[in-house]
Design a protein around this motif. Structure first.
Motif, PDB file in Angstrom:
ATOM      1  N   VAL A  65       0.835  -1.206   0.000  1.00 51.73           N
ATOM      2  CA  VAL A  65       0.000   0.000   0.000  1.00 51.73           C
ATOM      3  C   VAL A  65       0.870   1.256   0.000  1.00 51.73           C
ATOM      4  CG1 VAL A  65      -1.646   1.356   1.347  1.00 51.73           C
ATOM      5  CG2 VAL A  65      -1.987  -1.102   1.090  1.00 51.73           C
ATOM      6  N   LYS A  66       1.877   1.273   0.863  1.00 52.34           N
ATOM      7  CA  LYS A  66       2.769   2.438   0.921  1.00 52.34           C
ATOM      8  C   LYS A  66       3.475   2.661  -0.402  1.00 52.34           C
ATOM      9  CE  LYS A  66       3.709   2.307   5.902  1.00 52.34           C
ATOM     10  NZ  LYS A  66       4.752   2.138   6.953  1.00 52.34           N
ATOM     11  N   LEU A 172      -7.702  -1.573  -3.863  1.00 53.29           N
ATOM     12  CA  LEU A 172      -7.682  -3.030  -3.744  1.00 53.29           C
ATOM     13  C   LEU A 172      -6.595  -3.486  -2.775  1.00 53.29           C
ATOM     14  CD1 LEU A 172      -8.160  -4.031  -7.505  1.00 53.29           C
ATOM     15  CD2 LEU A 172      -9.858  -4.126  -5.672  1.00 53.29           C
ATOM     16  N   LEU A 173      -5.427  -2.822  -2.835  1.00 52.52           N
ATOM     17  CA  LEU A 173      -4.343  -3.168  -1.923  1.00 52.52           C
ATOM     18  C   LEU A 173      -4.708  -2.850  -0.473  1.00 52.52           C
ATOM     19  CD1 LEU A 173      -1.257  -1.941  -3.983  1.00 52.52           C
ATOM     20  CD2 LEU A 173      -1.909  -4.310  -3.515  1.00 52.52           C
ATOM     21  N   ASP A 178      -6.283  -4.653   4.916  1.00 54.70           N
ATOM     22  CA  ASP A 178      -7.238  -4.727   6.019  1.00 54.70           C
ATOM     23  C   ASP A 178      -7.624  -6.177   6.321  1.00 54.70           C
ATOM     24  OD1 ASP A 178      -9.017  -1.691   5.015  1.00 54.70           O
ATOM     25  OD2 ASP A 178      -7.131  -1.993   6.099  1.00 54.70           O
ATOM     26  N   GLU A 179      -7.806  -6.970   5.268  1.00 54.76           N
ATOM     27  CA  GLU A 179      -8.134  -8.383   5.465  1.00 54.76           C
ATOM     28  C   GLU A 179      -6.963  -9.114   6.128  1.00 54.76           C
ATOM     29  OE1 GLU A 179     -11.138  -8.874   1.597  1.00 54.76           O
ATOM     30  OE2 GLU A 179      -9.088  -9.632   1.532  1.00 54.76           O
ATOM     31  N   ALA A 180      -5.742  -8.782   5.697  1.00 49.74           N
ATOM     32  CA  ALA A 180      -4.566  -9.396   6.319  1.00 49.74           C
ATOM     33  C   ALA A 180      -4.437  -8.976   7.775  1.00 49.74           C
ATOM     34  CB  ALA A 180      -3.304  -9.004   5.544  1.00 49.74           C
ATOM     35  N   LEU A 184      -4.436 -11.408  10.961  1.00 51.37           N
ATOM     36  CA  LEU A 184      -3.372 -11.374  11.962  1.00 51.37           C
ATOM     37  C   LEU A 184      -3.950 -11.231  13.364  1.00 51.37           C
ATOM     38  CD1 LEU A 184      -0.429 -11.203  12.838  1.00 51.37           C
ATOM     39  CD2 LEU A 184      -0.476  -8.757  12.279  1.00 51.37           C
ATOM     40  N   ASP A 185      -4.936 -10.353  13.519  1.00 49.69           N
ATOM     41  CA  ASP A 185      -5.576 -10.176  14.826  1.00 49.69           C
ATOM     42  C   ASP A 185      -6.206 -11.477  15.313  1.00 49.69           C
ATOM     43  OD1 ASP A 185      -6.780  -6.781  14.171  1.00 49.69           O
ATOM     44  OD2 ASP A 185      -4.834  -7.537  14.856  1.00 49.69           O
TER      45      ASP A 185
END
Length: 430
Positions: A65-66, A172-173, A178-180, A184-185
């Motif tokens: 994303v960055k 999309l990224l 956010d899904e990743a 992880l959480d």
């Protein structure tokens, strides 16, 4: 600790409702779809491996994303970027063509003036020839300008289309990131629960105790960079029995106005008590004990929030709760993690009207001296006033990143669980 899992569940439900978090089994199954039967529980090592994999996926998604944002904002706007270079080149060509057309049109006017001023047949013939040539040049210049303008418009459109395409890619990224992050959480939550269960000792189950409350007072709804805010935390034992050792918890968590950048490093929360007046960091893993707390009595803890002068504008919250451990190894705590929101203003900003959680005016640095114990009566629910509850607020704006703050709450809970587990084990070995 079961009490910490009760707290974590309550926080997640209160702050992110109606979002339903995936179970830990589901999170692990996503990593190991065929490694075991449905009934088998994953081992600690397997859960750690799942966390490591999820962490790598999340870190890669954050970097992606960055990089995509940097490419849009910097690389694509550089003069050397092919599409941008084409825009610059065709733009310069269009300007030159426009200038050439203006000059050609003026040449026609000048040639016409020469013809009008001619007096002899020879002068008129020469002027007519010059006018014809100027007219042809003007037509050519006009055609060149049209072609140059068309080329510039096409290059500009191509650049705009590229920007739009890159923006969609970023979207999309971000969704993938956010899904990743959620994955992880879930993996971390599954690991924390498994480690807590492994560390529990028979006969020492902690229980929720809603009559053990922790209530903030004097925290303003606005804080300004470069200032220090004094407020207080009152811990109350509203039960009919003495609690042998009571441990309050306090932490701050903040994000910038867009909810993208964490601001915790700009905030320094400290606490002290009458029994331990030295100021020290109020980190979730630190062990601040207020000692024994008799039935129907309270103890006050002084809190001090130092706001770094370089902090950007944003939103934050102070998280508080409390737990107890008795000599007979029984334990428990308040079944919610309260948080009090505040708006963060950049250094030098006039905060205007400032109120605390009770709606009383104040600047946040006029809290009276705290740190003593009292036996003031409390209400039937163990509270000492307004501002308690799973969503206690001080009036900050609705832009507060709720999910981000919920994550901060879970971090606070997790750190506290480690501390209480360590205390219980130490007590068992004494």
């Amino acid at each position: 600790m079961k009490i910490r899992r009760v707290l974590a569940t309550a926080v997640a439900a209160a702050v992110t409702a109606p979002v339903v978090l995936l179970s830990s089994a589901t999170a692990f199954a996503a990593e190991k779809p065929a490694a075991r039967t449905q009934q088998a529980k994953p081992s600690i090592d397997e859960l750690k491996q799942a966390v490591d994999v999820a962490q790598k996926e999340y870190d890669a998604a954050v970097i992606a994303v960055k990089d995509a944002i940097r490419f849009l904002m910097e690389d694509m706007e550089a003069d050397t970027f092919p599409l941008k270079a084409a825009v610059i080149e065709t733009g310069n060509a269009a300007k030159a063509a426009a200038k050439a057309k203006t000059e050609a049109d003026q040449a026609v006017v000048d040639a016409q003036d020469e013809l009008d001023a001619a007096t002899t047949d020879e002068e008129k013939a020469a002027a007519r020839t010059a006018l014809d040539e100027a007219g042809k040049a003007a037509v050519a210049a006009a055609e060149a300008k049209t072609a140059a303008d068309t080329a510039y418009a096409e290059a500009d459109t191509a650049m705009d289309d590229a920007r739009v395409a890159q923006s969609r890619k970023i979207g999309l990224l971000q969704k993938t990131r956010d899904e990743a992050g959620k994955k992880l959480d879930d993996a971390k939550k599954a690991l924390a629960e498994a480690e807590a269960e492994e560390g529990e000792e028979p006969g020492g189950e902690c229980v929720p105790e809603p009559k053990l409350t922790a209530v903030v007072s004097g925290l303003p709804n606005k804080v300004v960079g470069g200032t220090t805010v004094d407020f207080a935390l009152r811990v109350t034992n509203g039960t009919a029995r003495t609690m042998d050792e009571v441990y309050p918890y306090a932490a701050v968590h903040a994000f910038d106005s867009k909810g993208l950048k964490e601001l915790d490093s700009y905030l320094d929360l400290e606490w002290s008590t009458a029994a331990d007046p030295k100021w020290r960091d109020a980190a979730p893993e630190s062990e601040l004990s207020v000692g024994a707390l008799k039935a129907k009595s309270s103890v006050d803890v002084k809190l001090r929030l130092k706001v770094d002068a370089d902090i950007p504008a944003g939103q934050g919250a102070a998280f508080v709760t409390a737990e107890y451990v008795n000599k007979d190894d029984s334990c428990g705590g308040y079944p919610d993690l309260d948080y009090y929101e505040f708006q963060i203003l950049a250094k030098g900003t006039d905060p205007g009207k400032v109120e605390d959680a009770e709606g009383r005016p104040g600047k946040g640095n006029d809290t009276t001296e705290q740190g003593g114990s009292s036996t003031t009566p409390v209400n039937g629910n163990g509270g000492t006033g307004t501002g308690s509850g799973p969503l206690a607020e001080t009036g900050a704006g609705s832009a507060l990143p709720k999910i981000a703050l919920a994550g901060g709450a879970v971090i606070v809970l997790g750190a506290g669980a480690v501390v209480v587990t360590r205390r219980r084990k130490a007590g068992a070995g004494a």
